[in-house]
Design a protein around this motif. Structure first.
Motif, PDB file in Angstrom:
ATOM      1  N   ILE A 142      -5.007  88.890  54.307  1.00  0.00           N
ATOM      2  CA  ILE A 142      -3.876  88.480  55.142  1.00  0.00           C
ATOM      3  C   ILE A 142      -4.113  88.905  56.587  1.00  0.00           C
ATOM      4  CG2 ILE A 142      -1.420  88.927  55.623  1.00  0.00           C
ATOM      5  CD1 ILE A 142      -1.078  89.059  52.497  1.00  0.00           C
ATOM      6  N   GLU A 143      -4.563  90.118  56.787  1.00  0.00           N
ATOM      7  CA  GLU A 143      -4.811  90.610  58.148  1.00  0.00           C
ATOM      8  C   GLU A 143      -5.926  89.817  58.825  1.00  0.00           C
ATOM      9  OE1 GLU A 143      -4.866  92.315  61.716  1.00  0.00           O
ATOM     10  OE2 GLU A 143      -3.279  92.510  60.227  1.00  0.00           O
ATOM     11  N   SER A 146      -4.698  86.380  59.641  1.00  0.00           N
ATOM     12  CA  SER A 146      -3.755  86.461  60.765  1.00  0.00           C
ATOM     13  C   SER A 146      -4.503  86.535  62.085  1.00  0.00           C
ATOM     14  CB  SER A 146      -2.842  87.676  60.617  1.00  0.00           C
ATOM     15  OG  SER A 146      -1.995  87.523  59.508  1.00  0.00           O
ATOM     16  N   GLN A 147      -5.557  87.327  62.111  1.00  0.00           N
ATOM     17  CA  GLN A 147      -6.387  87.403  63.315  1.00  0.00           C
ATOM     18  C   GLN A 147      -7.000  86.038  63.627  1.00  0.00           C
ATOM     19  OE1 GLN A 147      -9.335  90.564  63.290  1.00  0.00           O
ATOM     20  NE2 GLN A 147      -7.921  91.915  62.197  1.00  0.00           N
ATOM     21  N   LYS A 149      -5.907  83.078  62.766  1.00  0.00           N
ATOM     22  CA  LYS A 149      -4.848  82.187  63.220  1.00  0.00           C
ATOM     23  C   LYS A 149      -4.511  82.474  64.683  1.00  0.00           C
ATOM     24  CE  LYS A 149      -0.131  80.800  61.999  1.00  0.00           C
ATOM     25  NZ  LYS A 149       0.985  81.043  61.054  1.00  0.00           N
TER      26      LYS A 149
END
Length: 161
Positions: A142-143, A146-147, A149
């Motif tokens: 997820i992290e 997210s980066q 994105k």
């Protein structure tokens, strides 16, 4: 082993291409399973489920153009899906209070109830499909995504200038 997007890769391919195709392969596999289960369990297509999900998040309703943008499909597709759901009394079109020429689409009480049941089961399916990935690995993915994105949106903003 089933052939997928990654099957065309060789060791000479760029790492970014490998990453993209790996993500696409995983997404496609999960989506195919969800589509099949929605059809079998509820007799509904993924686009119809997605439209209902958008409306569930916006109880005040959404205009057709907004639904089209959010779902990333043509207005014609949204109209067709809305027509089907309206025939089943799951959604209704109401005049837009801001523009009398336009309509908003809302879930009916029956639509809210049906979607709540489907959403609960859908969430369980996703949890089941990803159950073999540890919580720590999920957090890390997820992290990292997210980066990614953030970088993609920053690049898009930079290109618009």
């Amino acid at each position: 082993m089933q052939l997928d997007f990654e099957s065309r890769l060789t060791n000479d391919h760029h790492q970014s291409l490998k990453l993209w195709l790996r993500m696409l392969s995983c997404t496609t596999k999960i989506e195919a399973e969800i589509r099949s289960r929605l059809r079998t369990e509820f007799g509904i297509t993924l686009p119809r489920f997605d439209l209902m999900a958008q409306l569930e998040r916006h109880p005040e309703g959404l205009r057709m153009g907004e639904l089209s943008k959010r779902m990333m499909v043509t207005g014609g597709n949204v109209t067709g899906i809305t027509d089907q759901l309206e025939q089943e009394n799951l959604v209704l079109r109401v005049p837009d209070p801001k523009d009398g020429r336009a309509f908003s689409v809302k879930l009916t009480p029956a639509g809210r109830k049906a979607f709540a049941q489907m959403a609960e089961v859908h969430e369980g399916w996703v949890a089941e499909l990803l159950q073999d990935i540890s919580q720590d690995d999920k957090g890390q993915l997820i992290e990292l995504l997210s980066q990614m994105k953030g970088h993609l949106y920053a690049r898009e903003d930079k290109d618009k200038r």
